[in-house]
Design an enzyme around this catalytic site. Structure first.
Site, PDB file in Angstrom:
ATOM      1  N   GLU A 169      15.071 -11.530 -27.753  1.00 41.91           N
ATOM      2  CA  GLU A 169      15.708 -12.548 -28.576  1.00 41.91           C
ATOM      3  C   GLU A 169      15.534 -13.920 -27.912  1.00 41.91           C
ATOM      4  O   GLU A 169      15.754 -14.034 -26.706  1.00 41.91           O
ATOM      5  CB  GLU A 169      17.211 -12.259 -28.738  1.00 41.91           C
ATOM      6  CG  GLU A 169      17.842 -13.205 -29.729  1.00 41.91           C
ATOM      7  CD  GLU A 169      19.324 -12.906 -29.984  1.00 41.91           C
ATOM      8  OE1 GLU A 169      19.866 -11.966 -29.391  1.00 41.91           O
ATOM      9  OE2 GLU A 169      19.906 -13.637 -30.786  1.00 41.91           O
TER      10      GLU A 169
ATOM     11  N   HIS B   1      28.130  -5.934 -31.157  1.00 48.50           N
ATOM     12  CA  HIS B   1      26.929  -6.340 -31.899  1.00 48.50           C
ATOM     13  C   HIS B   1      26.281  -5.151 -32.622  1.00 48.50           C
ATOM     14  O   HIS B   1      25.518  -5.355 -33.564  1.00 48.50           O
ATOM     15  CB  HIS B   1      25.895  -6.934 -30.943  1.00 48.50           C
ATOM     16  CG  HIS B   1      25.959  -8.426 -30.801  1.00 48.50           C
ATOM     17  ND1 HIS B   1      26.064  -9.285 -31.870  1.00 48.50           N
ATOM     18  CD2 HIS B   1      25.887  -9.221 -29.689  1.00 48.50           C
ATOM     19  CE1 HIS B   1      26.062 -10.542 -31.426  1.00 48.50           C
ATOM     20  NE2 HIS B   1      25.968 -10.530 -30.116  1.00 48.50           N
TER      21      HIS B   1
ATOM     22  N   GLY C  71      23.858 -13.961 -20.276  1.00 43.72           N
ATOM     23  CA  GLY C  71      24.837 -12.966 -19.841  1.00 43.72           C
ATOM     24  C   GLY C  71      24.368 -11.544 -20.077  1.00 43.72           C
ATOM     25  O   GLY C  71      24.404 -10.701 -19.180  1.00 43.72           O
ATOM     26  N   ALA C  72      23.905 -11.269 -21.289  1.00 44.34           N
ATOM     27  CA  ALA C  72      23.520  -9.909 -21.637  1.00 44.34           C
ATOM     28  C   ALA C  72      22.812  -9.922 -22.988  1.00 44.34           C
ATOM     29  O   ALA C  72      22.775 -10.953 -23.659  1.00 44.34           O
ATOM     30  CB  ALA C  72      24.754  -9.020 -21.713  1.00 44.34           C
ATOM     31  N   MET C  73      22.268  -8.756 -23.359  1.00 45.00           N
ATOM     32  CA  MET C  73      21.529  -8.682 -24.618  1.00 45.00           C
ATOM     33  C   MET C  73      21.797  -7.348 -25.306  1.00 45.00           C
ATOM     34  O   MET C  73      21.728  -6.290 -24.689  1.00 45.00           O
ATOM     35  CB  MET C  73      20.028  -8.866 -24.331  1.00 45.00           C
ATOM     36  CG  MET C  73      19.140  -8.752 -25.546  1.00 45.00           C
ATOM     37  SD  MET C  73      19.482 -10.083 -26.749  1.00 45.00           S
ATOM     38  CE  MET C  73      19.113  -9.221 -28.266  1.00 45.00           C
ATOM     39  N   GLU C  74      22.051  -7.432 -26.613  1.00 47.83           N
ATOM     40  CA  GLU C  74      22.560  -6.295 -27.383  1.00 47.83           C
ATOM     41  C   GLU C  74      21.494  -5.365 -27.953  1.00 47.83           C
ATOM     42  O   GLU C  74      21.734  -4.724 -28.985  1.00 47.83           O
ATOM     43  CB  GLU C  74      23.416  -6.839 -28.529  1.00 47.83           C
ATOM     44  CG  GLU C  74      22.644  -7.560 -29.663  1.00 47.83           C
ATOM     45  CD  GLU C  74      22.575  -9.082 -29.536  1.00 47.83           C
ATOM     46  OE1 GLU C  74      22.703  -9.586 -28.405  1.00 47.83           O
ATOM     47  OE2 GLU C  74      22.387  -9.766 -30.559  1.00 47.83           O
ATOM     48  N   ASN C  75      20.320  -5.253 -27.334  1.00 48.51           N
ATOM     49  CA  ASN C  75      19.267  -4.379 -27.856  1.00 48.51           C
ATOM     50  C   ASN C  75      19.838  -3.039 -28.320  1.00 48.51           C
ATOM     51  O   ASN C  75      20.685  -2.461 -27.660  1.00 48.51           O
ATOM     52  CB  ASN C  75      18.242  -4.098 -26.763  1.00 48.51           C
ATOM     53  CG  ASN C  75      17.888  -5.332 -25.983  1.00 48.51           C
ATOM     54  OD1 ASN C  75      17.384  -6.284 -26.543  1.00 48.51           O
ATOM     55  ND2 ASN C  75      18.216  -5.331 -24.702  1.00 48.51           N
TER      56      ASN C  75
ATOM     57  N   GLU D 147      28.633  -7.169 -26.477  1.00 43.31           N
ATOM     58  CA  GLU D 147      27.310  -6.567 -26.749  1.00 43.31           C
ATOM     59  C   GLU D 147      27.482  -5.264 -27.532  1.00 43.31           C
ATOM     60  O   GLU D 147      26.715  -4.973 -28.441  1.00 43.31           O
ATOM     61  CB  GLU D 147      26.532  -6.325 -25.455  1.00 43.31           C
ATOM     62  CG  GLU D 147      26.366  -7.540 -24.551  1.00 43.31           C
ATOM     63  CD  GLU D 147      25.858  -8.806 -25.232  1.00 43.31           C
ATOM     64  OE1 GLU D 147      25.153  -8.700 -26.254  1.00 43.31           O
ATOM     65  OE2 GLU D 147      26.205  -9.904 -24.754  1.00 43.31           O
TER      66      GLU D 147
ATOM     67  N   GLU E 223      26.683 -14.131 -34.022  1.00 46.08           N
ATOM     68  CA  GLU E 223      27.306 -14.563 -32.763  1.00 46.08           C
ATOM     69  C   GLU E 223      28.751 -15.024 -32.953  1.00 46.08           C
ATOM     70  O   GLU E 223      29.635 -14.611 -32.213  1.00 46.08           O
ATOM     71  CB  GLU E 223      26.458 -15.645 -32.088  1.00 46.08           C
ATOM     72  CG  GLU E 223      25.084 -15.148 -31.626  1.00 46.08           C
ATOM     73  CD  GLU E 223      25.139 -13.950 -30.698  1.00 46.08           C
ATOM     74  OE1 GLU E 223      26.232 -13.596 -30.213  1.00 46.08           O
ATOM     75  OE2 GLU E 223      24.073 -13.329 -30.472  1.00 46.08           O
TER      76      GLU E 223
END
Ligand code: B3K
Ligand code: ZN
Length: 882
Positions: A128, A308, A268-272, A305, A327
């Protein structure tokens, strides 16, 4: 090489793709410097699309090694390829066809941390917003959804773990010491949610039984040896899964949910889907190395996350203009989660502090943009506090307008109606309109009009008629590209309090809708009449911060003190204390300029000390009451001609006055809030530590020697208290031997823990005053610093630029020149990190003329530099635009 020069993308130009993607099949042969990616894509032409329309795929710095059409090599005459685009012509009118694209990429040299890269020997992806196109040519946009099958092949000894999205299909040995694993994600998803992680990591395992009785395997992967520090994250994950079932009826939908913690990560992080990738800062914690703030962040980000999965993944964005759809909504959900897990008013106070210190300056400066923008040059620059935090506030206002039950009905309808789709803000808002019958067209301006509305209020009481009249005026300031604004629909929480503090209920209200203690302000100017009010009321307005506005309401100190003592809404009590504090802080800054000594108003100091001692209030709240508005809060109130030095010294003078008036109280609080048992990270015990730390801060003003902070540092058995004492020593006594020794003790004790060393960097980077710049330069040469790691850069350089107004803003402009130079260097490696750092200059026009001139000159050097990234070019040009 990049041929993309960052053209402006407009929402109005949106149209669906010409080709529909049916399936994605990817095979990765991992190699540190030459990873082969074979991508098989099945498409068909969308109905009604011109039969001559070509298929256009996005790329970014790619090189194509082979291209097949239905498994046959494609004739070179039928396609054109550049590093950022692949165009294929003469494709079937109706029948599905298969394109096989092969690219070779270099994860090792990928310092942008977008696409596939290596971090500490681990392969990791970040896609992303537009990172997938750095892996393979693809229709890389969020409205292209497909199921993915992934095969990963890698050296077995060095890379035993092979992870991707979805459910595990199987794996086994391959050739020459290599092995493979295959994953299938049945849920159609856009490419930005793709993830691959491969390497040698430790794991913490658990499981969760969903509301329909399905067992989900939970796995958190961390570097070997750090497993014990992932237990809080696992606990937070399970609580998040449960909460989303109970509060929103949302159940998890795969057999496995994985989190991987990596040390090099841009955010911070990613919601894959099914495979969240985290900055290790938001996974790893234990009492010795993490502060209460870290624990709260871990809980919130793990939840964010995870949430999401429904708000973002199952229902995604049609285009990147709709970013707040996922978001803003997901921030709202994580805020509600934390409020339920912890203390609701204390959580609300922290949210509003953050909103005001980060989003309000953005909304009031050159980078202001609507929650749903209509144009962008670089989408990565729109992951802003406006999209996230103001987006969350807009969602919260919908909930306020509708009440809990209707809001939940609207959310249920949204999930039911749009599951599996890529949708817009209009689709989202329509659901609430449909369940309530309410017209949201004026309310929707919150998505479209930038700028923080200013509401001016005044009241008058008629003792004979027993009526109270409230006059309200709203104004939305001009922002870049938007000069004319229409009046907004503003839900204002409001109660009238009698002199005893009890709520007065009017017999009737005229001039505006008023229900459930919420007044609907919809006109530019509105006069509200409250009938049947037996005594002069005190108005508690914008209760609970029901709307993200600036409020101008001249209330007397005694009215504010009454709110601070009696409001049943504790957020509003805190707000009243801050409103009492602000005139004192402003006057103290002015007095500094005029060479006068500052004093604090008696009513204010008494109200503050009364809150600090009030045992009916939770300690965390009392700590928030004692934390005065920050220097940047004060600067915002000045609104122009800002002198960071005067603001800082004025604030110090007020702190000293409070410290002296309350010294016995602070000694007592410091002693009584001492923990009497083993550490727990609960909100309740964190609140006690926060109050103890606040008392210590004041004591360091009441007794200006390092001894007490030094003793606190020596005795601390947890990072929250240790770091606070260290920071106090560094900030209050930067040149003392005691401070130097404490800093050195801390460094040597934690030298092998980069996340703790980041705290050591930040404590020093935020020391007020002109001398800190030299300290930063020395620290950058320290072997513990690593300019390639985003966490290190943010902890040292970022903390200086964002959280040290007197150091960064020193009068000779050296701070601005230093940051400009850093930005140019960082931009060569990591444009996103550089662009974010540059936003620290966004309020330059509000500085006094001398500093503003220096800041502008520094910005001009950035603007004039050759080969800027699109990211930095976009920010610098907007920041400088008149
Ligand atoms: N969605 C990601 C942020 C991606 C940022 C891309 N530049 C994390 C989050 O908001 O949950
Ligand atoms: Zn998010």
């Amino acid at each position: 090489m990049r041929t993309d020069i960052g053209q402006v993308i407009h929402l109005a130009d949106y149209r669906p793709t010409d080709f529909v993607l049916e399936r994605v099949d990817l095979t990765f042969e991992l190699d540190p410097t030459a990873t082969k990616v074979e991508s098989r894509l099945i498409f068909h032409r969308r109905e009604g699309v011109d039969v001559t329309a070509p298929l256009i795929l996005d790329g970014d710095e790619l090189s194509l090694t082979s291209l097949l059409f239905d498994q046959e090599e494609l004739d070179a005459a039928r396609y054109d390829v550049t590093p950022d685009k692949l165009t294929i012509r003469e494709l079937p009118a109706e029948a599905p066809f298969e394109i096989t694209v092969t690219t070779i990429i270099n994860p090792q040299t990928n310092s942008q941390l977008m696409g596939l890269y290596r971090t500490n020997g681990v392969y990791c992806t970040q896609c992303e917003a537009e990172g997938f196109r750095r892996i393979t040519y693809f229709p890389d946009r969020p409205d292209v959804l497909a199921p993915y099958t992934i095969t990963i092949i890698a050296d077995k000894a060095s890379t035993p773990l092979l992870l991707s999205n979805g459910n595990f299909l199987g794996g086994g040995n391959y050739d020459e010491g290599r092995h493979f694993a295959a994953w299938f994600d049945p849920h159609p998803k856009p490419s930005y949610l793709f993830a691959l992680v491969a390497g040698d990591l430790g794991v913490v395992e658990d499981s969760f039984t969903t509301m329909s009785g399905r067992e989900v395997a939970l796995k958190i992967y961390v570097e070997h040896g750090k497993e014990a520090r992932a237990s809080y994250a696992m606990d937070a994950l399970k609580r998040s899964m449960k909460w989303d079932e109970e509060r929103f009826g949302r159940e998890y939908d795969l057999d496995i949910f994985m989190i991987v913690a990596v040390s090099d990560f841009n955010m911070g992080a990613m919601e894959n889907k099914g495979l969240n990738v985290f900055n290790d800062k938001y996974v790893l914690a234990d009492p010795q190395t993490a502060t209460d703030h870290d624990y709260a962040n871990i809980e919130a980000i793990i939840a964010h996350e995870y949430f999401h999965n429904w708000t973002g993944n199952r229902i995604t964005c049609r285009d990147w203009f709709q970013l707040c759809l996922k978001e803003g909504l997901t921030v709202y959900r994580d805020h509600e989660f934390s409020a339920d897990q912890r203390s609701r008013p204390v959580k609300r106070i922290a949210e509003v502090r953050h909103l005001k210190s980060e989003q309000f300056p953005e909304d009031g400066g050159p980078l202001a943009h609507p929650v749903r923008p209509t144009a962008y040059r670089e989408i990565n620059n729109f992951y802003t506090t406006t999209v996230y935090e103001k987006g969350s506030e807009v969602t919260r206002m919908i909930a306020t307008l509708l009440g809990d039950d209707l809001f939940r009905k609207g959310m249920d309808l949204y999930f039911e109606r749009h599951d599996g789709q890529a949708v817009t803000i209009e689709d989202f808002v329509q659901c609430f309109s449909d369940v309530s019958g309410r017209d949201f067209s004026q309310f929707a301006l919150w998505y479209h009009q930038a700028g923080t509305p200013l509401v001016t209020a005044s009241g008058s009481y008629d003792p004979v008629a027993k009526t109270f009249t409230l006059s309200l005026l709203q104004m939305v300031p001009a922002t870049p590209g938007q000069t004319e604004k229409a009046p907004m629909h503003i839900p204002l929480g409001l109660v009238l309090l009698g002199q005893s503090g009890a709520i007065l209920s009017p017999s009737s209200v005229e001039g505006g809708e008023y229900e459930r203690s919420v007044l609907h302000l919809t006109e530019r100017q509105q006069t509200i009449l409250f009938n049947g009010i037996a005594e002069r009321p005190v108005v508690s307005l914008n209760r609970g911060f029901s709307a993200p506005i600036n409020l101008q309401f001249d209330q007397t100190p005694s009215d504010l003190a009454l709110i601070a003592r009696h409001e049943t809404d504790h957020f509003s009590r805190w707000q009243a204390l801050m409103d009492l504090a602000m005139p004192n802080l402003l006057q103290a800054a002015r007095d500094q300029k005029d060479g006068k000594s500052a004093k604090a108003d008696k009513a204010f100091v008494e109200a503050l000390l009364a809150a600090a001692q009030d045992e009916s209030l939770e300690p965390a709240f009392r700590a928030q009451a004692l934390a005065l508005p920050s220097e940047s809060d004060i600067a915002r109130e000045f609104g122009g001609n800002n002198d960071p030095e005067a603001i800082h010294l004025g604030r110090q003078a007020v702190l000293t006055a409070i410290a002296e008036a309350g010294s016995t109280i602070f000694v007592q609080l410091y002693d009584t809030m001492k923990s009497n048992g083993t550490f727990t990270p609960t909100a309740e015990s964190a609140g006690r530590r926060a109050l103890r730390n606040a008392a210590l801060t004041y004591l360091s003003y009441a007794e200006p020697t390092p001894h007490r902070a030094l003793a606190a540092f020596g005795q601390a058995d947890n990072m929250t208290e240790m770091l606070h004492a260290l920071t106090l020593l560094a900030h209050r006594f930067p040149m003392s031997d005691e401070t130097n020794k404490a800093l050195e003790d801390f460094r040597s004790r934690f030298a092998d823990n980069a996340l703790v060393i980041d705290k050591w960097f930040s404590a020093q980077a935020t020391i007020p005053g002109a001398g800190t710049l030299e300290r930063i330069q020395t620290l950058m040469a320290n072997p513990l610093f690593n300019a390639g790691n985003p966490n290190r850069v943010r902890a040292l350089v970022g903390a200086f630029a964002f959280s040290n107004p007197t150091g960064f803003g020193r009068a000779d402009g050296e701070g601005y020149r230093f940051i400009a130079k850093q930005i140019l260097e960082i931009d060569q490696r990591n444009p996103q990190l550089a662009a974010r750092l540059l936003t620290s200059m966004r309020s330059w026009r509000k500085l006094e003329p001398g500093r503003a001139k220096h800041a502008e000159a520094a910005l001009r050097t950035v603007e004039a530099a050759p080969s800027l990234s699109t990211d930095v070019r976009d920010i610098v040009e907007r920041t400088l635009k008149a």
